[in-house]
Design a protein around this motif. Structure first.
Motif, PDB file in Angstrom:
ATOM      1  N   ASN A 129       0.845  -1.190   0.000  1.00 49.55           N
ATOM      2  CA  ASN A 129       0.000   0.000   0.000  1.00 49.55           C
ATOM      3  C   ASN A 129       0.885   1.247   0.000  1.00 49.55           C
ATOM      4  N   LEU A 130       0.254   2.417  -0.165  1.00 45.43           N
ATOM      5  CA  LEU A 130       1.001   3.670  -0.235  1.00 45.43           C
ATOM      6  C   LEU A 130       1.753   3.965   1.048  1.00 45.43           C
ATOM      7  N   GLU A 131       1.179   3.584   2.181  1.00 42.41           N
ATOM      8  CA  GLU A 131       1.809   3.897   3.470  1.00 42.41           C
ATOM      9  C   GLU A 131       3.206   3.289   3.578  1.00 42.41           C
ATOM     10  N   GLU A 132       3.407   2.135   2.968  1.00 43.70           N
ATOM     11  CA  GLU A 132       4.720   1.494   3.033  1.00 43.70           C
ATOM     12  C   GLU A 132       5.788   2.275   2.269  1.00 43.70           C
ATOM     13  N   LEU A 133       5.341   3.162   1.359  1.00 43.55           N
ATOM     14  CA  LEU A 133       6.301   3.910   0.551  1.00 43.55           C
ATOM     15  C   LEU A 133       6.913   5.080   1.308  1.00 43.55           C
ATOM     16  N   TYR A 134       6.193   5.600   2.309  1.00 44.31           N
ATOM     17  CA  TYR A 134       6.630   6.836   2.955  1.00 44.31           C
ATOM     18  C   TYR A 134       7.890   6.667   3.795  1.00 44.31           C
ATOM     19  N   ASP A 135       8.213   5.449   4.165  1.00 43.71           N
ATOM     20  CA  ASP A 135       9.410   5.214   4.968  1.00 43.71           C
ATOM     21  C   ASP A 135      10.661   4.999   4.123  1.00 43.71           C
ATOM     22  N   LEU A 136      10.505   5.020   2.791  1.00 39.63           N
ATOM     23  CA  LEU A 136      11.632   4.663   1.932  1.00 39.63           C
ATOM     24  C   LEU A 136      12.652   5.783   1.801  1.00 39.63           C
ATOM     25  N   PHE A 137      12.186   7.044   1.786  1.00 38.25           N
ATOM     26  CA  PHE A 137      13.075   8.162   1.474  1.00 38.25           C
ATOM     27  C   PHE A 137      13.053   9.180   2.611  1.00 38.25           C
ATOM     28  N   SER A 138      14.197   9.429   3.198  1.00 37.52           N
ATOM     29  CA  SER A 138      14.264  10.400   4.290  1.00 37.52           C
ATOM     30  C   SER A 138      15.343  11.449   4.073  1.00 37.52           C
ATOM     31  N   SER A 139      16.402  11.108   3.364  1.00 36.40           N
ATOM     32  CA  SER A 139      17.515  12.035   3.167  1.00 36.40           C
ATOM     33  C   SER A 139      17.164  13.041   2.079  1.00 36.40           C
ATOM     34  N   GLU A 140      17.387  14.333   2.359  1.00 33.60           N
ATOM     35  CA  GLU A 140      17.057  15.368   1.395  1.00 33.60           C
ATOM     36  C   GLU A 140      17.858  16.634   1.685  1.00 33.60           C
ATOM     37  N   THR A 141      17.999  17.480   0.662  1.00 26.91           N
ATOM     38  CA  THR A 141      18.649  18.786   0.802  1.00 26.91           C
ATOM     39  C   THR A 141      17.584  19.863   0.744  1.00 26.91           C
ATOM     40  N   ILE A 142      17.635  20.797   1.688  1.00 25.96           N
ATOM     41  CA  ILE A 142      16.656  21.876   1.743  1.00 25.96           C
ATOM     42  C   ILE A 142      17.361  23.203   1.459  1.00 25.96           C
TER      43      ILE A 142
END
Length: 496
Positions: free
Chosen positions: A457-470
């Motif tokens: 489901n979509l909820e499982e996708l949200y934990d995949l990517f955490s590193s980002e540049t702001i």
């Protein structure tokens, strides 16, 4: 037990990539190859569909070989593609009847102007969410039918000629001619698909004069499209799913799954897209309504501003003008100036898109003085991207009534730190760049993974990517607004 991967094919305007992506969303292998851009006349742009397919085969072979991956480890093949580029081919011979006409191509400007003069634009917009413009596929298909010289056209056998966008061509080839299909996002970019009924529209087909070709079956992005039947690649059948146009794929890959979330994909052109949920809007003033994606038969919609020339402008400055050798050098040259000194580059090489929609506008460099040098032109090219994005964001906010709180970015130019900082300054909001830049490929992979059970489901996708540049705004708003006013005055010199 062998590790399984998703093999994502990203077929873009400038080239083709194949990426191996694992269950954690990590890219384990990547291969790419460029294809020739064909410019028969000023404003005309074509690709060779055979070359594109051969390149798809090559990058798949290379990514499997370089990573030591066996075909048995490929759980699904996904496809994300340049969207409006049109192909017509003969299903008996398997050959295109003409080169693919690329989304940038302006050769059908007169045809679209004639349809506008006859009062058809309002009806097209109401059904498709699109303006009547050469950018979209229908007029390109009609042009091919009017100008290609083949036995299939002369014989007029109904259903012998197949038409579609690049995804349809690749699916047909990969399945050995067994499947002629597309997804909702690509269908919605043709000007032939009713985004409310989710059907090909017979009135639009008649109006554009494309009834002689068979259009593809339309599916949800996470549907099973078919199985490979390509001996050069695989000895067994591998499912094909995760089919979605590149900008929508990036929106999905950026996890913009809720209304009000927005992203910009910086490619040859730039798509600025905002999720607006399950109800289609009827935009005016140069925006279009897009189908964001279809999942399990249900579609979400997005507002989109289409900018024709961004990365391609940088390529022009590099290749045609010879002002820098690589994009890292362009970043250094632009940053060496503290001010643009009134120099603006309007990259209307194939007209202007949102919010102007001036197909016949011509490119120009405005404001040069005797002291101007190559750095000013390089900086002006980079700045032109940010101005066009601001044009689009301001229009999008006005039409939707939603203030965009931040912009998520991807695509090749998002690697340019000068550009991303200036974009944040120009919009006065945070610009967020995920660690993974291949968001179109990742978006299609996530959808394909949902099809074959990699994720449930979509909820499982949200934990995949955490590193980002702001990137946060660092410039005074008054100074930035003065730069932007200079841009708008410069644009008026080529469209007034």
């Amino acid at each position: 037990m062998e590790t399984s991967y998703i093999l994502a094919v990203d077929q873009s305007t400038s080239g083709t990539k194949a990426l191996l992506i694992d269950k954690l969303g990590q890219i384990k292998g990547r291969c790419s190859i460029e294809h020739p851009q064909i410019y028969p006349k000023p404003g005309w742009v074509e690709h060779d569909p055979i070359v594109i397919y051969c390149n798809v085969v090559q990058v798949i072979q290379e990514v499997l070989h370089t990573t030591g991956t066996t075909p048995r480890q490929v759980a699904v093949i996904t496809i994300t593609n340049q969207r409006e580029t049109a192909v017509v081919w003969d299903k008996e011979t398997g050959q295109p009847v003409y080169n693919a006409i690329v989304w940038q191509c302006r050769r059908t400007s007169e045809q679209c102007a004639d349809l506008k003069a006859k009062g058809h634009e309002a009806g097209v917009k109401a059904k498709t969410g699109l303006v009547l413009d050469p950018y979209f596929s229908a007029s390109k298909i009609r042009w091919i039918l009017d100008h290609a010289d083949t036995n299939a056209l002369h014989n007029g056998v109904k259903g012998q000629l197949l038409a579609g966008t690049i995804d349809s061509w690749l699916i047909w080839k990969l399945t050995g001619g067994a499947v002629h299909a597309t997804d909702y996002t690509n269908a919605s970019r043709t000007s032939l698909f009713n985004i409310h009924t989710l059907q090909w529209d017979s009135e639009l087909i008649e109006m554009f004069g494309v009834g002689r070709v068979a259009l593809p079956e339309v599916k949800s992005s996470n549907d099973l499209f078919g199985y490979t039947n390509e001996p050069a690649l695989f000895s067994e059948r591998i499912p094909i799913s995760g089919v979605i146009g590149d900008s929508q794929a990036a929106l999905f890959g950026q996890l913009c799954h809720r209304p009000g979330m927005a992203k910009a994909t910086y490619g040859t052109g730039t798509s600025v897209m905002m999720n607006i949920g399950s109800r289609a809007a009827q935009p005016v003033n140069g925006l279009v309504t897009a189908i964001a994606w279809g999942i399990d038969g249900k579609v979400d919609y997005a507002l989109e501003g289409i900018i024709h020339c961004t990365g391609d402008c940088l390529k022009w400055v590099r290749d045609q003008m010879g002002l820098f050798n690589d994009y890292s050098e362009a970043e250094v040259q632009a940053a060496s100036l503290t001010d643009n000194e009134g120099v603006y580059l309007i990259p209307a090489f194939v007209g202007l898109g949102a919010p102007y929609w001036e197909p016949n506008a011509k490119a120009a460099i405005i404001g040069m003085s005797r002291s101007s040098d190559k750095r000013h032109i390089i900086r002006a090219a980079l700045e032109s991207i940010t101005y066009q994005v601001r044009d689009t964001v301001e229009l999008m906010e006005a039409e939707s009534g939603i203030r965009i709180q931040g912009l998520r970015v991807d695509g090749g130019a998002s690697e340019n730190r000068f550009l991303m900082q200036y974009q944040s300054d120009m919009l006065q909001i945070n610009v967020v760049k995920p660690a993974i830049s291949e968001l179109s490929a990742v978006g299609s992979a996530l959808l394909g993974g949902l099809c074959v059970g990699t994720w449930n489901n979509l909820e499982e996708l949200y934990d995949l990517f955490s590193s980002e540049t702001i990137y946060s705004c660092q410039a005074d708003a008054t100074i930035i607004d003065d730069y932007y006013e200079g841009w708008k005055k410069a644009v008026q010199t080529i469209i007034s």
